[in-house]
Write a protein that holds these residues in place. Structure first.
Motif, PDB file in Angstrom:
ATOM      1  N   ASP A   1       0.823  -1.203   0.000  1.00  0.00           N
ATOM      2  CA  ASP A   1       0.000   0.000   0.000  1.00  0.00           C
ATOM      3  C   ASP A   1       0.856   1.251   0.000  1.00  0.00           C
ATOM      4  N   ASP A   2       0.377   2.280  -0.726  1.00  0.00           N
ATOM      5  CA  ASP A   2       1.114   3.541  -0.720  1.00  0.00           C
ATOM      6  C   ASP A   2       0.586   4.400   0.422  1.00  0.00           C
ATOM      7  N   GLY A   3       1.052   5.640   0.479  1.00  0.00           N
ATOM      8  CA  GLY A   3       0.618   6.520   1.557  1.00  0.00           C
ATOM      9  C   GLY A   3       1.560   6.463   2.736  1.00  0.00           C
ATOM     10  N   PRO A   4       1.341   7.343   3.716  1.00  0.00           N
ATOM     11  CA  PRO A   4       2.247   7.448   4.859  1.00  0.00           C
ATOM     12  C   PRO A   4       2.207   6.215   5.738  1.00  0.00           C
ATOM     13  N   LYS A   5       3.345   5.853   6.291  1.00  0.00           N
ATOM     14  CA  LYS A   5       3.428   4.712   7.199  1.00  0.00           C
ATOM     15  C   LYS A   5       4.044   5.184   8.514  1.00  0.00           C
ATOM     16  N   THR A   6       5.340   4.901   8.684  1.00  0.00           N
ATOM     17  CA  THR A   6       5.990   5.185   9.961  1.00  0.00           C
ATOM     18  C   THR A   6       5.931   6.658  10.335  1.00  0.00           C
ATOM     19  N   GLU A   7       6.183   7.535   9.359  1.00  0.00           N
ATOM     20  CA  GLU A   7       6.283   8.953   9.696  1.00  0.00           C
ATOM     21  C   GLU A   7       4.930   9.544  10.084  1.00  0.00           C
ATOM     22  N   LEU A   8       3.833   8.859   9.774  1.00  0.00           N
ATOM     23  CA  LEU A   8       2.522   9.362  10.137  1.00  0.00           C
ATOM     24  C   LEU A   8       1.719   8.278  10.840  1.00  0.00           C
TER      25      LEU A   8
ATOM     26  N   ASN B   1       0.812   7.978  13.966  1.00  0.00           N
ATOM     27  CA  ASN B   1      -0.131   8.431  14.977  1.00  0.00           C
ATOM     28  C   ASN B   1      -1.395   8.952  14.303  1.00  0.00           C
ATOM     29  N   ASP B   2      -2.549   8.485  14.750  1.00  0.00           N
ATOM     30  CA  ASP B   2      -3.797   8.881  14.106  1.00  0.00           C
ATOM     31  C   ASP B   2      -4.089  10.368  14.262  1.00  0.00           C
ATOM     32  N   TYR B   3      -3.506  11.022  15.284  1.00  0.00           N
ATOM     33  CA  TYR B   3      -3.682  12.466  15.421  1.00  0.00           C
ATOM     34  C   TYR B   3      -3.090  13.183  14.206  1.00  0.00           C
ATOM     35  N   ILE B   4      -1.931  12.699  13.733  1.00  0.00           N
ATOM     36  CA  ILE B   4      -1.292  13.342  12.585  1.00  0.00           C
ATOM     37  C   ILE B   4      -2.122  13.127  11.326  1.00  0.00           C
ATOM     38  N   PHE B   5      -2.661  11.911  11.150  1.00  0.00           N
ATOM     39  CA  PHE B   5      -3.544  11.672  10.011  1.00  0.00           C
ATOM     40  C   PHE B   5      -4.755  12.608  10.070  1.00  0.00           C
ATOM     41  N   ALA B   6      -5.345  12.761  11.270  1.00  0.00           N
ATOM     42  CA  ALA B   6      -6.498  13.644  11.422  1.00  0.00           C
ATOM     43  C   ALA B   6      -6.128  15.086  11.098  1.00  0.00           C
ATOM     44  N   TRP B   7      -4.980  15.534  11.624  1.00  0.00           N
ATOM     45  CA  TRP B   7      -4.501  16.900  11.387  1.00  0.00           C
ATOM     46  C   TRP B   7      -4.296  17.147   9.898  1.00  0.00           C
TER      47      TRP B   7
ATOM     48  N   LYS C   1     -11.149   8.422   8.704  1.00  0.00           N
ATOM     49  CA  LYS C   1     -11.554   7.771   9.948  1.00  0.00           C
ATOM     50  C   LYS C   1     -10.792   8.345  11.132  1.00  0.00           C
ATOM     51  N   CYS C   2      -9.504   8.629  10.953  1.00  0.00           N
ATOM     52  CA  CYS C   2      -8.719   9.232  12.031  1.00  0.00           C
ATOM     53  C   CYS C   2      -9.283  10.598  12.415  1.00  0.00           C
ATOM     54  N   ALA C   3      -9.695  11.382  11.409  1.00  0.00           N
ATOM     55  CA  ALA C   3     -10.292  12.691  11.694  1.00  0.00           C
ATOM     56  C   ALA C   3     -11.581  12.530  12.479  1.00  0.00           C
ATOM     57  N   GLU C   4     -12.374  11.538  12.114  1.00  0.00           N
ATOM     58  CA  GLU C   4     -13.619  11.270  12.839  1.00  0.00           C
ATOM     59  C   GLU C   4     -13.335  10.838  14.280  1.00  0.00           C
ATOM     60  N   ILE C   5     -12.390   9.907  14.448  1.00  0.00           N
ATOM     61  CA  ILE C   5     -12.040   9.415  15.784  1.00  0.00           C
ATOM     62  C   ILE C   5     -11.588  10.554  16.681  1.00  0.00           C
ATOM     63  N   ARG C   6     -10.666  11.372  16.175  1.00  0.00           N
ATOM     64  CA  ARG C   6     -10.116  12.458  16.989  1.00  0.00           C
ATOM     65  C   ARG C   6     -11.165  13.520  17.305  1.00  0.00           C
ATOM     66  N   THR C   7     -12.021  13.818  16.345  1.00  0.00           N
ATOM     67  CA  THR C   7     -13.050  14.827  16.573  1.00  0.00           C
ATOM     68  C   THR C   7     -13.995  14.394  17.687  1.00  0.00           C
ATOM     69  N   LEU C   8     -14.526  13.195  17.579  1.00  0.00           N
ATOM     70  CA  LEU C   8     -15.484  12.738  18.584  1.00  0.00           C
ATOM     71  C   LEU C   8     -14.824  12.593  19.947  1.00  0.00           C
TER      72      LEU C   8
END
Length: 228
Positions: free
Chosen positions: A152-159, A161-167, A198-205
């Protein structure tokens, strides 16, 4: 007998900030999702002979964006923007500065928010081989390793934390149209894009609970005689 240190009066600026915070907190409390947590689905396979547990998939089980996106906008200057007048960082320090008897009382709030940002609720990682997990005799839950495949492409180790994905998601697609963040998001696979959202949803709620806790602290302080 020495008198108690003078406490207040609260400045007009702080009164305005607290009123703004409390108005938003009231809206969070009234929202059907205020104080709730997001959920996701985990599927797995288990070899009954060897006891080996393997992840099969992590279902994002997303809520409709219309259900939570307003909350994200509402709490942005409180939770996600650290220098806004009503942010946890600025507002709690201002209260302590103007109210001597409350100094140090809100450090736990700031520390809790800092720990919340660092905590990982769910994070993708490339999975390698590992030893089978031993099954407890009377399991209440089963711990499994979750992650996206190595292709899979996209961020792995450097991102991770789900907070960073949400941000990244919120700044690319909701609050702003940040070019760098939008480019990383658009370059990701559909699976990773779903993970961003999903990370944005998790962090928001999850963050709404933090807002309501500070609101209750302010209500309790008012009941104790503080003039804000």
């Amino acid at each position: 007998m020495s008198e108690k240190p003078r406490c207040g009066p609260t400045s007009a600026e702080l009164r305005t900030s607290i009123a703004s915070f409390m108005q938003r907190a009231d809206e969070v409390r009234a929202h059907p999702l205020g104080g709730k947590n997001s959920t996701f689905k985990v599927t797995m396979s288990r070899n009954v002979v060897t006891g080996e547990t393997k992840p099969v998939g992590l279902g994002t089980n997303p809520l409709p964006k219309a259900d939570w996106i307003y909350l994200a906008v509402l709490i942005r200057p409180i939770v996600f923007a650290e220098q806004e007048p009503i942010s946890f960082n600025v507002l709690t320090k201002r209260i302590e500065r103007e109210h001597i008897r409350l100094r140090g009382r809100l450090k736990m709030v700031r520390d809790g928010v800092a720990a919340w940002r660092k905590h990982t609720f769910v994070g993708p990682q490339v999975l390698g081989s590992g030893e089978p997990l031993e099954a407890p005799q009377e399991p209440e839950s089963i711990l499994v390793a979750l992650g996206f495949g190595a292709t899979d492409d996209g961020p792995k180790t450097e991102l991770s934390n789900d907070y960073i994905f949400a941000w990244e998601y919120l700044n690319a697609n909701v609050w702003h149209a940040d070019a760098d963040k939008a480019a990383r998001y658009q370059a990701s696979s559909d699976e990773i894009k779903r993970h961003y959202a999903k990370c944005a949803e998790i962090r928001t709620l999850n963050a709404t609970g933090l807002v309501l806790q500070l609101q209750q602290w302010i209500l309790d302080a008012r009941a104790d005689g503080h003039d804000f």
